[in-house]
Write a protein that holds these residues in place. Structure first.
Motif, PDB file in Angstrom:
ATOM      1  N   PHE A 116     -20.112  -9.591  89.281  1.00 53.37           N
ATOM      2  CA  PHE A 116     -19.045  -9.115  88.398  1.00 53.37           C
ATOM      3  C   PHE A 116     -17.832  -8.730  89.232  1.00 53.37           C
ATOM      4  N   SER A 117     -16.678  -9.213  88.808  1.00 52.65           N
ATOM      5  CA  SER A 117     -15.436  -8.948  89.517  1.00 52.65           C
ATOM      6  C   SER A 117     -14.646  -7.925  88.703  1.00 52.65           C
ATOM      7  N   LEU A 120     -11.117  -8.473  87.255  1.00 55.44           N
ATOM      8  CA  LEU A 120     -10.879  -9.415  86.151  1.00 55.44           C
ATOM      9  C   LEU A 120     -11.082  -8.737  84.788  1.00 55.44           C
ATOM     10  N   LYS A 361     -18.200 -10.944  79.580  1.00 57.23           N
ATOM     11  CA  LYS A 361     -17.768 -12.340  79.780  1.00 57.23           C
ATOM     12  C   LYS A 361     -16.529 -12.419  80.673  1.00 57.23           C
ATOM     13  N   GLY A 362     -15.606 -11.478  80.462  1.00 59.95           N
ATOM     14  CA  GLY A 362     -14.341 -11.499  81.198  1.00 59.95           C
ATOM     15  C   GLY A 362     -14.510 -11.247  82.685  1.00 59.95           C
ATOM     16  N   THR A 363     -15.561 -10.512  83.066  1.00 61.38           N
ATOM     17  CA  THR A 363     -15.725 -10.113  84.469  1.00 61.38           C
ATOM     18  C   THR A 363     -16.845 -10.866  85.191  1.00 61.38           C
ATOM     19  N   VAL A 365     -18.630 -13.511  87.083  1.00 60.72           N
ATOM     20  CA  VAL A 365     -18.157 -14.613  87.920  1.00 60.72           C
ATOM     21  C   VAL A 365     -19.284 -15.614  88.199  1.00 60.72           C
ATOM     22  N   HIS A 373     -17.314 -18.169  85.670  1.00 63.40           N
ATOM     23  CA  HIS A 373     -16.044 -17.700  85.101  1.00 63.40           C
ATOM     24  C   HIS A 373     -15.088 -18.870  84.902  1.00 63.40           C
TER      25      HIS A 373
END
Ligand code: NAD
Length: 386
Positions: A116-117, A120, A361-363, A365, A373
């Motif tokens: 997970f980033s 983002l 979902k957004g983070t 990777v 992603h």
């Protein structure tokens, strides 16, 4: 029961840590086991004893800290080799910087980690408490002004003394996002005469609400220069030329300039040319908060103070890290709010991840050995194969 592990940061220059005693206590209350490597909080002035008291287990060495961990929390991206021993498919949440060092990212992906980033994070109201870019940029904006003031060989406020009057310093903030707004507020508190510029029209009101003066070419293009996500757009060559002329005139009379201008996914725009630096009085100071992405000033060198014709150009790339206690506390809270989403509230201490949640979902990777992603798969055309 899940285990959350926090090793010492791989980058020894990084003083921040991904856990605070406060969040260790909160994770424990959620039913998770928390393991932190001895000394991990030293740079942020969190002692091992503080972590123990908060319910975490303090372990010596990275290997024991990570052994069988389900979730690993760090500030910066660790090397895949440093995470050996974590559970299969373990979650790594950090400031992953997924667009650089693709080899390192690929190794973490292939190791089967769920990556997970945090940077983002979608900028939606629900995710504000998890927004690491905001929590760190705010502190960086403050520290930029403090560093500039400390380096500047004059006082910032106007002082009327029996021996005569000292004029107030002129401070110009370029880029009025989270960092820029805090820089304006800090420079105002120190008594500077503050002006600011940005290409997004909505910033004008924000600048004025902080009692600073807005400086920009306000034409038709300027009125449209904002994406629906609230970010700046790349401006046309014609606009850049007009704006550069206006800014060049303004820069000459400034004592301190703080630049913070960024456009997501692009190198930082150059806003101060070499000639503009040379037009400033000797002793002036520029702090370039965009140094890590190439800099907003032509003279900037990342992590150096360049003295160019009497003007100091400061390019510290981790100003938030200089306030490690505050930045770690806020970052740890961002991570707690994020991980909290993944923990089952009925079956205490178990994971229950909604992979369809926008924040997840957004983070997310990488998962199951593949990059997932869209910003990364679009680049390579496909997810990575094992
Ligand atoms: P950023 O770090 O991407 O950029 C910093 C600033 O530089 C921005 O204001 C940008 O407009 C400006 N800039 C870019 N090119 C420029 C140029 N050529 N000249 C002058 N300025 C230029 O921005 P940020 O701090 O991440 O903030 C972006 C926006 O997102 C802000 O409006 C902020 O308030 C908003 N935001 C929303 C949320 C949320 O809703 N959850 C959270 C944080 C920030």
């Amino acid at each position: 029961m899940i285990t959350i592990a926090v090793p010492v940061e791989g980058d020894r220059g990084e003083k921040r840590v991904a856990l605070s005693p406060e969040t260790a206590k909160k994770f424990t209350a959620l039913g998770a086991k928390v393991r932190v490597q001895a000394g991990a909080g030293a740079g942020a002035n969190f002692s091992d004893a503080d972590f123990k008291q908060a319910g975490a287990k303090v372990e010596k060495g990275t290997a024991v800290t990570l052994k069988g961990a389900d979730i690993v929390l760090t500030v910066r991206r660790p090397a895949a080799s440093a995470l050996k021993g974590a559970a299969k498919g373990a979650i790594l949440a950090c400031i992953l910087d997924p667009f650089s060092d693709t080899g390192g990212l690929s190794a973490l992906t292939k190791a089967g980690l769920t990556l997970f980033s945090m940077e983002l994070m979608p900028r939606i109201t629900r995710a504000q408490s998890m927004d690491v870019l905001s929590s760190q940029a705010n502190l960086a904006g403050y520290k930029a002004v403090i560093d500039a003031a400390a380096h500047f060989g004059r006082a910032l406020p106007m002082m009327m003394t029996a021996a005569g009057t000292i004029p107030a310093a002129r401070v110009f903030i370029m880029g009025v996002g989270v960092a820029g707004l805090q820089a304006i507020a800090t420079a105002k508190r120190l008594g500077g005469v503050v002006t600011a510029t940005d290409v997004r029209p909505s910033t004008k009101e924000q600048v004025e609400s902080l009692a600073a003066k807005f400086v920009a070419v306000e034409d038709e293009e300027f009125k449209e220069a904002e994406t629906s996500a609230g970010y700046a757009k790349e401006m046309s060559a014609a606009y850049k030329k007009k704006q550069a002329k206006l800014i060049a005139e303004h820069v000459q009379s400034q004592d301190i300039i703080i630049t913070t201008a960024l456009i997501p996914g692009r190198p930082a725009p150059e806003l101060i040319s070499k000639a503009m630096v040379e037009s400033m009085k000797p002793g002036s100071v520029i702090v370039d908060l965009a140094a890590e992405r190439g800099g907003n000033c032509a003279v900037t060198k990342a992590d150096e103070i360049v003295l160019h014709k009497g003007v100091s150009v400061m390019g510290n790339t981790n100003l938030a890290g200089e306030l490690a206690n505050n930045s770690s506390s806020l970052y740890a809270r961002n991570l707690f709010a994020f991980i909290d989403l993944m923990i089952d509230k009925e079956k205490k201490g178990e994971l229950a991840i909604d992979w369809e949640d926008d924040v997840i979902k957004g983070t997310l990777v990488a998962r199951g050995g593949k990059l997932v992603h869209p910003m990364l798969t679009a680049k390579t055309g496909k997810g990575e194969k094992k």
